[in-house]
Design an enzyme around this catalytic site. Structure first.
Site, PDB file in Angstrom:
ATOM      1  N   ARG E  99     -25.491  21.075 -17.687  1.00  0.00           N
ATOM      2  CA  ARG E  99     -25.208  20.837 -16.266  1.00  0.00           C
ATOM      3  C   ARG E  99     -24.196  19.701 -16.075  1.00  0.00           C
ATOM      4  NH1 ARG E  99     -24.969  24.064 -13.291  1.00  0.00           N
ATOM      5  NH2 ARG E  99     -22.991  23.137 -12.723  1.00  0.00           N
ATOM      6  N   LYS E 134      -8.135   8.353  -1.065  1.00  0.00           N
ATOM      7  CA  LYS E 134      -9.376   8.959  -0.548  1.00  0.00           C
ATOM      8  C   LYS E 134     -10.121   9.712  -1.653  1.00  0.00           C
ATOM      9  CE  LYS E 134      -7.535   9.257   4.142  1.00  0.00           C
ATOM     10  NZ  LYS E 134      -7.111  10.097   5.255  1.00  0.00           N
ATOM     11  N   LYS E 166       0.901  -0.705   5.829  1.00  0.00           N
ATOM     12  CA  LYS E 166       0.477   0.391   6.694  1.00  0.00           C
ATOM     13  C   LYS E 166       0.424  -0.044   8.156  1.00  0.00           C
ATOM     14  CE  LYS E 166      -2.099   3.474   4.761  1.00  0.00           C
ATOM     15  NZ  LYS E 166      -3.196   4.250   4.152  1.00  0.00           N
ATOM     16  N   GLU E 200       5.059   2.095   6.027  1.00  0.00           N
ATOM     17  CA  GLU E 200       4.764   3.245   6.893  1.00  0.00           C
ATOM     18  C   GLU E 200       5.557   3.112   8.184  1.00  0.00           C
ATOM     19  OE1 GLU E 200       0.547   3.877   7.269  1.00  0.00           O
ATOM     20  OE2 GLU E 200       0.765   4.762   9.258  1.00  0.00           O
ATOM     21  N   ASP E 221       4.280   8.821   8.587  1.00  0.00           N
ATOM     22  CA  ASP E 221       2.889   9.136   8.866  1.00  0.00           C
ATOM     23  C   ASP E 221       2.736  10.058  10.068  1.00  0.00           C
ATOM     24  OD1 ASP E 221       0.131   8.886   8.296  1.00  0.00           O
ATOM     25  OD2 ASP E 221      -0.050   7.630  10.087  1.00  0.00           O
TER      26      ASP E 221
END
Lengths: 284, 284, 284, 284, 284, 284
Positions: E99, E134, E166, E200, E221
C-alpha cells in the site's frame, strides 16, 4: 582512535542535506549519468590528516557505488603535493559529494595539525596537550577525535563527565561562606566515585590547599610560568596540574617546562585554520 | 536579518545536549538552587557582534526563568571592554548554559568580524563580499547569517539554488566534445527559469564567450588582478563578475579595484578566529 | 537533583506518542470537552517518590491548560494512602495523559524505593550504593536520576566517561602477554587525565597489584565477604573498593561491613518493581 | 512474530548511543583492533527467550563485520547452562556492543518468561493472557512483542486502536446523567466500525447490561473469583470477558477457572525481572 | 532527474512507520513466512510514471530480501494494461509494503501525468510549464520531482531561493511611499547576486516599468490573454514572462500562445488525481 | 475531534522548514520589521472547513507574536465570500507563514468537503462513509481528521489496528489448501481479543460463510449493487457490511441503498481537490 558509526552517521547526514538542498542542479543538468571519474585528494599544505574515514562516509552516503580509497591514515603527517586518498566512480556522484567531504577533511585536519604543532613544541617533556569545551556547536565529537589524532588527549567531553570547579563556582561558594577546603571536601564527599574532582586556582597557597584536600587535578588559570613553576614545586606528584588560559605556539614550551602535566588550548578547536586540500578530478 | 525559529531551535538544542551530556554535575553538587546571579558579556577584543539572539536562546532553553538582555545588536561594532549583554537569574542555570552560549557568540562574531574587515577594505568600491560553500558542517545557516551581519551578501546556500559550472564540470564536458558556448546554452535552456547560471572561467576569451552566451555571473578563478581588469573591461555591464580563490585581507583591495562585482572568500567561514568574549558573573 | 529539559522532553514526547497513537478515541467519543476534573495521585504502597516532575511534564505536553501540583518532592518517603500530587483541569486532557504519567512515576519510584532500601540497609557505614549499566534501553538518564533520588550515587553513565577494565578485557590482554601491572600502566599512561581507571580483580594479590599500579578504583567481582574483608585490609585507603555481583537486600549489609566503599547493584534498574500509585479522579 | 525494521532500528540506535556515549574508551585504549574473539550467550537461569534478533541487530549496528549466530529462536524454552547464540569477530566490536545487547535480551526474555509462566498456569483452559498499557516508556513495541513470544496475546497498543470505557470515564458520564446503557449505545453508535467497544464493570447487573447493549468485551475489574464466575454464567458466549486487577501467579489459575476469556496482567511489563544471561568471551 | 538518497529515505521511512503502525497483524497471523510471491504493477489507466524508484525503496526498507524490478522508467508514457514493474520474494514482505509503495507511485504519477498534459497542450510553443508552492506539506521534494518527470521545470523551491515580490508585498511597500521602480531597485541592490528578482504585475505599464528596472522575471497574475499578449509585446526579450492564476487544461494553450515564457499551475500539485495502478500478486 | 499536539507539531514543523528553506529573502529585503498587517482568510468556493487549528499553529510557530483568530470552526459549512479566520500582527511574519498555512487549510478542507458530499448523498440511510489507506504519505493523521470533520468515520489507521483479510491474502491461503472457513477460524482464534476480523468477499456464498465463521465485518469488493443487496439480505444484522471499490459521487446513493453499513472511498484522500481559500492582507 575509532569513530562510533551512529554518531558520525548523523553528523554526516546533516551535512549532506545542508549542502545538497534540493539537489545538485548543475550536475544534473550537465553531467551525463554514465560519465566515470577518478579523483585525487591533493595536499596543498603540510599537516596532519584527520577525517579520511568521515570523508569516505560522505561519498558512500551520497552514492554507494563510489569507491573511496584512503592512501594515508588519520594521524599521518603529510606534505604539500601528497595524494592522500582517491575516489572513483560516477562523475556526478563525486561532484555532488566533493565539497562536503572536503569541508570535513580540511577542518578536522586543521585541528589535528594545530594539535600536532603543540605536541611537537612540548616534545621531550611529560606535558600533554588537551582541548577545552570551546568547540564548534554540533562538531564536538569529531573535533575531539581530531585532537586525539593530532596526538592530544581529550579533556572531559561535557559537563556531566567530570567535576571542574571554576572561578565562577568559587566566587559563589566563597560568598556563601565556604572555604576552598570546604568546597573540595563537599565535592569529594558527594561526587560519584567514578568522577575526578578538578579545581581552578590562582595562587600557590590555594594550589597547596587543593592538593591537601584531595583534588585530583588542579587547573592553573592564567598564571605566569614563574608561578606555575612554584605550583609544580609545591604540589606535583600529589596531584595533576593543568595549565590553561592564553596558551599559544609561542609560550607553550615555556609553560610546559614549568612541569605542568597538561596544557589545555582552546584554539585547537575554536580557531584552527582549515588545512588546504583539493580534489583533482580526471574523467575516464 | 532575522533568523528562522525552527531552524535555529534545532541547532541550539543539539549544542545544549552535546555540552550538557548527563547534567552539569559540578553545579548540581555545589551551587545552591536558590543562588541568584548577574552575568555580563564582556568584550575582550574589538569586533562585530553576531549571535546575540542565539546566545539568548541557549539560556532560555536551559532555564526559561533566566532573563537575557542584549545591550547591543547583531551587526554592531564593539570595543574591548564593552558589555554587550547581560543575563540574570538562577546562578545554576547561567553556569550550565554559559559555555554553549559563548561558543555560538564567539564563533559567529568571529565570522562577522572577519567579513566586516573585508567589507571595510573594499569600502568605496562597488564590490561586495560573499562567502563560499566552505562552511562548518551543520552550521552553514548561522555562518551565512554572520556573513550578512558583517555586511556581506550570501552566495547560493547549497547545490540546489543556483547553477555554478565549475572547472570540474567543464573538463568533463569538454571531453564530451562540447564547447563552452554549447555548455552554457545547454544550461540556460534546461535550467529552471528562477535560477541564475554562473560559470567559472580562466581566460578573457572564455569570459567573453560566457557573457555572449548569456551567463548571469562569471566566476574568475585565481586570476591575477591584471587579468581580472581585462575581464572587467571585456564584459562588465553585461554580466556580474565574481573573483574567487586565494583572496585575503592583503590582496582584497587590489582585486576589488579591478572592478569585479563580488569577491567570495572561503576564509570567512573556514578559518575565522573566534572573537574573544567572556561572561563575568556576580552573585546577588 | 535537577533534570535537563531537552533530554527529558524527548523521552516524554516519545512516550506520549507511543501511548496516544492516533488519539484517545474513547475519551473523544464520550467525554465532553467542557467537563472539568480533579485528580489525586494516591500511594497504594510505601516508598520513595521519583518522577513527579516528569509526570507533570506529561500533563503539560498533552494539554498545556492542565494544572499539576506536586504535594511532595522527589526523594520524599511516602506512605500508602498519601496523596502526592494533584492535577486539575479538562477531564479529557487528564484521561489522555494519565497512563503515561503513571508509567513514569511508578517505574522511577520503583527504582528510587529499591535504592533507598539498599541505602537504609548500609546505614551507618561509609559504603555507598550505585547502579550498573544494566539499565532499560532508552531510560538510562531517568533511571540514574531515580537512583540519585533514592540516595545512591551514579556509576559512569556510559562507556565513554570512565575506564573500567573488566574480566573480558583482562583475559584478552593476558593472552597478549601483558601482566596486570602492564595493563594498568598502559591505561594510566594513555587515559585522558580527567578519567579514572577502575579495574576488576578476583584475588587479593591482584587487588594489591592494582593498588600499587595506581588504579583509582578496584572492582571486587563476586568475591565472598571474607575475601572482600581481606582486600579492604590490603588496600583500603590507597584506592576505592567497589563490590559487585549478586548483591541483594539479604547480603548487602554483610558486604558493606567488609569495608568496601561502594556496592553496585544491577537490580536497581533491571529488576525493580513498579511502585503502586493510582490516579483518583473527581469531576467538577 | 516478526519485528518491523524501522521501528526496531530507532530503538536500538537510541540504546547504542546511550551506552556508547563518546566511545568505549577502555576498549580503545587497551584492546588491539586485530584481536578476534568468540562469544557465547550463556543462560544463567531457565526461561523463555525473547530479543535474539534485537541483540543481533545491536552487534550489527556497532560493527557490521561481527557475525551473530542465534542457536535458539525467540519463544524457545531454555535451561540454565544453554548457549543460545554466539557472536564472532573483532574483540573490540563485541566488547562495545555486549552490554546493550544483553540489556535487550535479558529484559525482553524476562517479560517472555513471566508471560509463559502465566500461560502455563492457565494451561488447559480457554483463558488467554494479555498485558496492559503499564509498559516501559519507549519500549512498548518490544515489550508487547515479548508478551507474544511468551505465548500471550496483545491488548490494544495505545489509546487509538480500541475503545475501553473505564471507571474514570463512567463516573464522569454517570454524573452527566447517562446510564451504562446510554453510554455503550453512544460508543457503539459513534465508534469507527473497525474498533471494538470494551467496558469496565464492577457488578453482575452491569455486566448483563453491557452485554445486552452490545459491548464487544467486558472488563471485570478487581472482582472476586466468585463474582467473576457469576459474570461468566450471566453473559459468556455473548461477549468476551476480561479479568484484570491484582492478578498474580498465585491467583491466576483460580481466576481463569471462572471461565473468563482473558486475564490481563500489568506485571508482565511493569515488574518483570530481567532473565540472567551472560556473554562468555574467548579470544582467538 | 535523480533523487537525493537521504532526503527520500526520511520521507519513505515516515510513510512506512505511518502505515505499518505496530505491525501487519493480518499478514503475521495468516501468511506463512516461507510463502513466496510475485507481484506485477499493472496500469489501470494511461499516464506518465513517476515514483518507481521510490516504490522500490519502500519494498527494500520493509524487507531487504525483496527484489523489485522496474520495467519502465520514470517519465515513460504508459498505457492501461502495461506492467511497469515487478516485485518478487516473501509474500509477507510484499503484502506489508504494497500500500505504501502504491501510495507514492500513484500520487507522483498523478502529478507527472497532469504535468505532461499541460506540456502537451503547449507543445510547439516556447512556453514551459511549472508548478507553484501550493504543494502537499511534507512532499514538496517528491512532487517537484514528479513535475520534472512530467516535462515541467521547477519554480523556486522555497522562500529562500528566489526573490518574488507579490501583490501582498507591493501593497505594503506602496503604502510606505515607494514606487514600483523604487521597490525593484531596492531588491536588485540588496539581493544576493546569485538570486533572480521576480515581480508580480497586473498592468502593462507596470510590466514595462519592471522590465526597465531590471527585474529578471515578471509574473502576470490573472491577466486576460489579451493583456498578456500586450505585455509580451511590450517587454519580451528583455525579461522572462510568467503567467499564473487560474490556468487549466482548457485555457493553457491560449495563454501560452500569448508568448509568455512560463505558465505556473498550482493544480499540478494541489489537485492532481492519483493515477490508478494496482499490484497483482501470484504465489509460487 | 481534537488533534494531538506532538503529532501535529512535527508535521507542521516539517512543512515550515520545507517552505522557509533558508529564510524568506523577499520579505527580509523589502518589508520593514515594524509594519503591521491584518489578514482575512476568504473563501473562494463553498465547502466544509478543516485545518483551522493547524493553520493557526503555522502562524504561531513562525512568529509567536501573531494573533490568529478563527471565526468559524472545523466542520462548519462555509460559502464563497465568507471570512473564516483572521490573523493580525507583523506583516513580515504573516507573509512568511501564509503559504504553508493555506496549504494545510485548503487541502484538509478539500478532503472534508468531499467527505461531506458523500455523507450528504447517503443522508437518511444508515450507511456511513469512511476513507481507505490510500492517503498521502506523511499526512494520514491529518487526512483522517479531515474525514471525521466532514462527517465520515475512520477506517483502521494502519496495518496494526485491525485484521483485514484481502483478496491477496485469500489467494495465498487457498493455495495452501485452506478454506475460507478455515482462514477466518484461524484469524479469530489467534487474533488479539481487542481487534476485529474483516474479510473481503466477492460472492454471496462467501459472505454467508464469513458471517457464519464469525467475521466482524465483511468487505464487499467491487460487487454490483444487485449483488450487494443479496449480500445484505443474506447476512445483515449478523455482521457489518462494507462496500468498497470504484465508489464515486454518482453511484454512492445506489450503493448505500443496498443496505450496506459502510462505504469506503479512496478518493476522499487520494484525489480530493484543494478547496480554494485566499488570504487578503491589509496594512495598518
Amino acid at each position: 582512535m575509532s569513530l562510533i558509526a551512529p554518531v558520525v552517521d548523523r553528523i554526516v547526514e546533516t551535512a549532506i542535506l545542508e549542502d545538497m538542498g534540493w539537489g545538485d542542479i548543475t550536475t544534473e543538468l550537465l553531467v551525463p549519468d554514465s560519465l566515470q571519474a577518478h579523483g585525487s585528494f591533493l595536499m596543498k599544505a603540510d599537516g596532519v590528516l584527520a577525517g579520511l574515514e568521515v570523508a569516505g562516509l560522505v561519498f558512500l552516503k551520497v552514492d554507494p557505488s563510489l569507491v573511496f580509497t584512503p592512501l594515508k591514515r588519520d594521524g599521518d603527517r603529510v606534505k604539500k603535493g601528497d595524494v592522500v586518498a582517491t575516489v572513483r566512480g560516477s562523475a556526478a556522484g563525486i561532484l555532488k559529494a566533493e565539497r562536503t567531504a572536503l569541508n570535513f577533511l580540511q577542518r578536522l585536519s586543521g585541528t589535528a595539525t594545530l594539535t600536532a604543532k603543540f605536541v611537537e613544541i612540548v616534545a621531550g617533556l611529560k606535558t600533554r596537550v588537551s582541548e577545552t569545551r570551546k568547540t564548534t556547536p554540533g562538531l564536538r565529537y569529531l573535533e575531539k577525535y581530531a585532537v586525539r589524532v593530532g596526538g592530544g588527549i581529550n579533556h572531559r567531553h561535557h559537563l556531566g563527565d567530570g567535576i571542574l570547579i571554576k572561578d565562577n563556582h568559587l566566587v559563589a561558594l566563597y560568598r556563601a561562606g565556604l572555604s576552598l577546603r570546604d568546597i573540595i571536601d563537599k565535592a569529594k564527599k558527594n561526587a560519584p566515585h567514578t568522577l575526578k574532582v578538578e579545581v581552578e586556582v590562582t595562587s600557590i597557597p590555594d594550589a597547596v590547599t587543593a592538593a591537601e584536600a584531595g583534588a585530583d587535578i588542579i587547573l592553573l588559570d592564567n598564571m605566569s610560568p614563574e608561578e606555575m613553576r612554584k605550583a609544580v614545586e609545591a604540589v606535583a606528584g600529589r596531584v595533576k596540574l593543568e595549565a590553561s588560559g592564553g596558551i599559544n605556539l609561542e609560550n607553550a614550551r615555556v609553560i610546559a617546562e614549568t612541569g605542568v602535566d597538561i596544557i589545555s588550548v582552546g584554539a585547537l578547536t575554536h580557531s584552527a585554520r582549515a588545512l588546504d586540500i583539493s580534489l583533482e578530478l580526471e574523467y575516464e
